[in-house]
Structure formats: structure tokens, C-alpha cells
Design an enzyme around this catalytic site. Structure first.
Site, PDB file in Angstrom:
ATOM      1  N   TYR A 140       0.852  -1.195   0.000  1.00  0.00           N
ATOM      2  CA  TYR A 140       0.000   0.000   0.000  1.00  0.00           C
ATOM      3  C   TYR A 140       0.881   1.236   0.000  1.00  0.00           C
ATOM      4  O   TYR A 140       1.889   1.301   0.729  1.00  0.00           O
ATOM      5  CB  TYR A 140      -0.896   0.012   1.254  1.00  0.00           C
ATOM      6  CG  TYR A 140      -1.636   1.322   1.408  1.00  0.00           C
ATOM      7  CD1 TYR A 140      -2.901   1.486   0.862  1.00  0.00           C
ATOM      8  CD2 TYR A 140      -1.055   2.409   2.074  1.00  0.00           C
ATOM      9  CE1 TYR A 140      -3.575   2.693   0.968  1.00  0.00           C
ATOM     10  CE2 TYR A 140      -1.724   3.619   2.180  1.00  0.00           C
ATOM     11  CZ  TYR A 140      -2.982   3.758   1.628  1.00  0.00           C
ATOM     12  OH  TYR A 140      -3.639   4.949   1.726  1.00  0.00           O
ATOM     13  N   GLU A 143      -3.659   7.426  -3.859  1.00  0.00           N
ATOM     14  CA  GLU A 143      -3.538   6.117  -3.230  1.00  0.00           C
ATOM     15  C   GLU A 143      -3.260   5.051  -4.284  1.00  0.00           C
ATOM     16  O   GLU A 143      -3.925   5.019  -5.321  1.00  0.00           O
ATOM     17  CB  GLU A 143      -4.862   5.810  -2.541  1.00  0.00           C
ATOM     18  CG  GLU A 143      -4.728   5.031  -1.266  1.00  0.00           C
ATOM     19  CD  GLU A 143      -6.092   4.875  -0.593  1.00  0.00           C
ATOM     20  OE1 GLU A 143      -6.125   4.948   0.634  1.00  0.00           O
ATOM     21  OE2 GLU A 143      -7.105   4.670  -1.274  1.00  0.00           O
TER      22      GLU A 143
END
Ligand code: ADP
Ligand code: MG
Length: 390
Positions: free
Chosen positions: A108, A196
Site C-alpha cells: 500500500y 492512493e
């Protein structure tokens, strides 16, 4: 402003971040052709402005063009329900077909503005791919953070620290540092509000690739990014919000029953709180702006009236820059031009408030005029037949 995954990937790619090759399809036939051109296995991905598509059935692996065709015909037109859409889901109008990547690890990587610190914070985790919110809630130690000093910018040691923390080594480490630096650059250059990559994957060959991409852009900075403004897809936005934005009204749809019309964002927030406290729920946030005029009030009213959830309207205006008598005249004129068939409570306070109240009361229109906000909120709760807060 939100954009689709494929658009965010194009922005990332233009900043040197590796993304899979792919193409956009509006029909299953187009999807099949793109899969054929890409060759090999592909992934069919629903393009909606919400995450969690994989779990909702909006991301499917296809081994050949025929399977890409089948998945696409199922996904295009479906109401995709994820934890980020409403319970009704979001209709899928297009799919992104991209080459299937051989995944070794899912990481991530994200950047947000931390308002408390007044800094951008870069977040990275080895627990990518799944719900990062859950990781943050249950195992926050698995998320590494680096706050970027706005004056000095991202320091190379910070990018290295994050890349090491992601367990990257050798060439992968070098790629990681480059990618983190590029994402930060992209964020600043495009005035992002959120960026993101989840998952950022390490392939079997050891390369880093952004398999998903989410970018939200700061609405207040869009005037200097015409190219990004072009990416807006109003199909994905609430129709009433789109309508309101045409008139420069700051409107956000909510799920209560009291339509609120207020001048000033702070007063709008306070009004919503008081409505809630009095025993009802606001149907919207609506800031008609400081210099309220007839046209704005009229447009705002039309938007409130076209929302079936609205059972009563509360107008709460503070006359600071504008005079209440002018606002009252505006409200009366506005209401003469449109049909309003639900109760309307008006509370005016500030400069010439009394004169304003007299204009409303003398207009012959059916208003309930309140002097205090508490009184106004209680009147509106009574009007929708709600139970008042004791
Ligand atoms: P969402 O976050 O909306 O569920 P993602 O793009 O993250 O959508 O896709 C969900 C999952 O599907 C990813 O975590 C990854 O495991 C897999 N996936 C997505 N794109 C690809 C791809 N190109 N190749 C292989 N797997 C993929
Ligand atoms: Mg994802």
C-alpha cells in the site's frame, strides 16, 4: 473531484510511475478487441468512483478474449455495490481492460494532507491489497508514515526509509524510492487531495507496478488544471450536486428530511447540528453564499424542491454583509416564481432582521417566521411531524 482508476493511472504514468498496459471499453465487443490486442490474460475492471470493486464483483480475471467478453457483458450495466457506494450501488458504464500482472506481494502507498500537522503524510504498508482502513484500525503499527516538511520537500532519506519499510531490496528498493518520490511530485504538481496506490505490487520478476490508483483533486485548485478538469465525469456525481455546481452553490446531498438553505458554510454546519439536535435530520448541506440574491435563492429552492426526501425547508440567514430586508425580499420574489408545496420556516438574524421578518409576514406567502435558531429548528421538526428532542 474524483476521477476513475484509468484516468488516475494515466496521470501517474505521465509522472513516470509504472502501470499495466490497458484500454477502456464501453461494450463487451470493445473489451474483447482490447484483450486480443493486449494478448494473454487480462483483468476486467469496472470503472466507478468508488473503491472495494474487487470484493463487489467488479474486478475479474479473464484468460482469453472470449472470457473478457463474458465478464465485460456481466459487469457493464450492473449496479456495483461496494462499501463506498450507497446501498443501491453505482451503475457501471465502462470497464478498463488491462494486462494481468503476476503478483508476488501487494503493498500500500498513499499520500494525504494531514490538516492537524499542516503537512502531507506519505503512508506505506506491507499489508496492501485489502481494506487499509481495517489495517489502520486494528494494526496501526503496520502503517509507516513520513510527514513532509512543506518548505524542504520530501527528503531522499524519507523515501528510502519508506522503501526499506516495505521490505524492498536491491533494484526493487531503487524502484521504490523512485516511485515514492514520483508519487509525491505528482501529488503536489496536480494539487491532489488524496493519492492512493492499493495495491502497489511487486511482480514475480521483482518490479514495482501500480495495479490500482485513486486520485482526488482539490476542487479549489481545478481552475489551474484544465487538463484534470477534463477528466470530470458528472455521470458519477449526484445529479442535484451537479445542478447546484452550475449555479456556484455549495450543495451536498444528505439523507435526512429537512432541506436547509443557509448563508455561510459555518452557519450551515451549525444549522445542521441544531436540526439534528431538535430531532430531525438535514436533507442537505447548502451554502448560498455571503451575497445572497434572488437568483441564487431561487435556484437553491428549485434544487431543494426537486429532492423528494425534503419534507420541510429551513431558511437560516444571518445578515452581516447582506441586509435581512433585502434577503427577505429576495426570498419572497424567489418563492413567487416557483411552486413550494411544503412547509417553510425562515429565521433571519442580523442587520435589519425585524424589517425582514415584517416583509416575510406581510407577503401573503405561507412562511413560519422564527426569531431564534432553536425556535426555527423546533418549528421545522414539528412541520415534518418528527418527535422533538425533550
Ligand atoms: P478495488 O480496490 O476497487 O477492489 P483493485 O484495482 O485494487 O480494485 O483490484 C482488486 C484486486 O484485484 C487487487 O488487489 C489485485 O489483487 C487484483 N488485480 C487488480 N488489477 C490486477 C491486474 N492488472 N493483474 C492482476 N491482478 C489484479
Ligand atoms: Mg484497490
Amino acid at each position: 473531484m474524483k476521477v476513475h482508476e484509468y484516468q488516475a493511472k494515466a496521470v501517474l504514468k505521465s509522472h513516470g510511475i509504472p502501470v499495466p498496459h490497458g484500454g477502456l471499453a464501453r461494450t463487451a465487443e470493445e473489451a474483447k478487441q482490447i484483450a486480443r490486442d493486449l494478448g494473454g490474460a487480462v483483468v476486467v475492471k469496472a470503472q466507478i468512483h468508488a473503491g472495494g470493486r474487487g470484493k463487489g464483483g467488479g474486478v475479474k480475471l479473464a484468460r482469453d478474449p472470449q472470457e473478457a467478453y463474458r465478464h465485460s457483458s456481466n459487469i457493464i450495466g450492473m449496479d456495483l455495490i461496494t462499501h463506498q457506494t450507497g446501498p443501491g450501488g453505482q451503475k457501471v458504464k465502462q470497464v478498463w481492460i488491462e494486462e494481468a500482472t503476476d503478483i508476488n506481494r501487494e503493498l500500500y502507498l498513499g499520500i494525504v494532507l494531514d490538516r492537524a500537522q499542516s503537512r502531507l503524510v506519505i503512508m506505506a504498508s506491507q499489508a496492501g491489497g485489502m481494506d487499509i482502513e481495517e489495517v489502520a484500525a486494528k494494526t496501526p503499527e503496520k502503517i509507516l508514515k513520513e510527514a513532509v516538511d512543506p518548505g524542504a520537500g520530501l527528503q531522499p532519506f524519507q523515501a528510502r526509509r519508506l522503501a526499506f519499510g516495505l521490505g524492498l531490496e536491491g533494484d526493487g528498493l531503487k524502484q521504490g524510492v523512485q516511485l515514492i518520490t514520483a508519487l509525491h511530485k505528482a501529488y503536489v504538481a496536480t494539487d491532489c487531495a488524496l493519492a492512493e496506490i492499493n495495491p502497489l505490487v511487486v511482480t514475480r520478476q521483482g518490479d514495482l507496478v501500480a495495479l490500482d490508483a485513486k486520485m482526488n483533486f482539490d476542487d479549489n485548485a481545478l481552475s489551474r488544471h484544465r487538463d484534470i478538469l477534463q477528466l470530470r465525469d458528472t455521470d458519477e456525481e449526484d445529479p442535484l450536486e451537479v445542478e447546484a455546481s452550475k449555479y456556484g452553490l455549495n450543495y451536498i446531498k444528505l439523507d435526512g428530511e429537512v432541506g436547509c438553505m443557509v448563508n455561510g458554510a459555518g452557519l450551515a454546519m451549525a444549522t445542521m447540528d441544531i436540526v439534528k439536535y431538535a430531532g430531525c435530520s438535514p436533507a442537505n448541506f447548502l451554502d448560498v453564499g455571503g451575497g445572497t440574491n434572488v437568483e441564487r435563492v431561487q435556484n437553491a429552492f428549485r434544487i431543494l424542491m426537486s429532492d423528494d426526501d425534503v419534507k420541510a425547508v429551513l431558511i437560516n440567514i444571518f445578515g452581516g454583509i447582506v441586509r435581512c430586508d433585502l434577503v427577505a425580499e429576495g426570498v419572497v420574489q424567489a418563492l413567487q416564481g416557483i411552486t413550494v408545496d411544503i412547509p417553510v420556516v425562515v429565521r433571519l438574524q442580523g442587520t435589519n432582521a425585524e424589517a425582514g421578518a415584517r416583509i416575510l409576514e406581510g407577503s401573503g406567502l405561507k412562511f413560519r417566521v422564527a426569531r431564534e435558531l432553536k425556535e426555527a429548528a423546533e418549528a421545522v421538526v414539528e412541520a415534518v411531524g418528527g418527535a422533538p428532542n425533550p
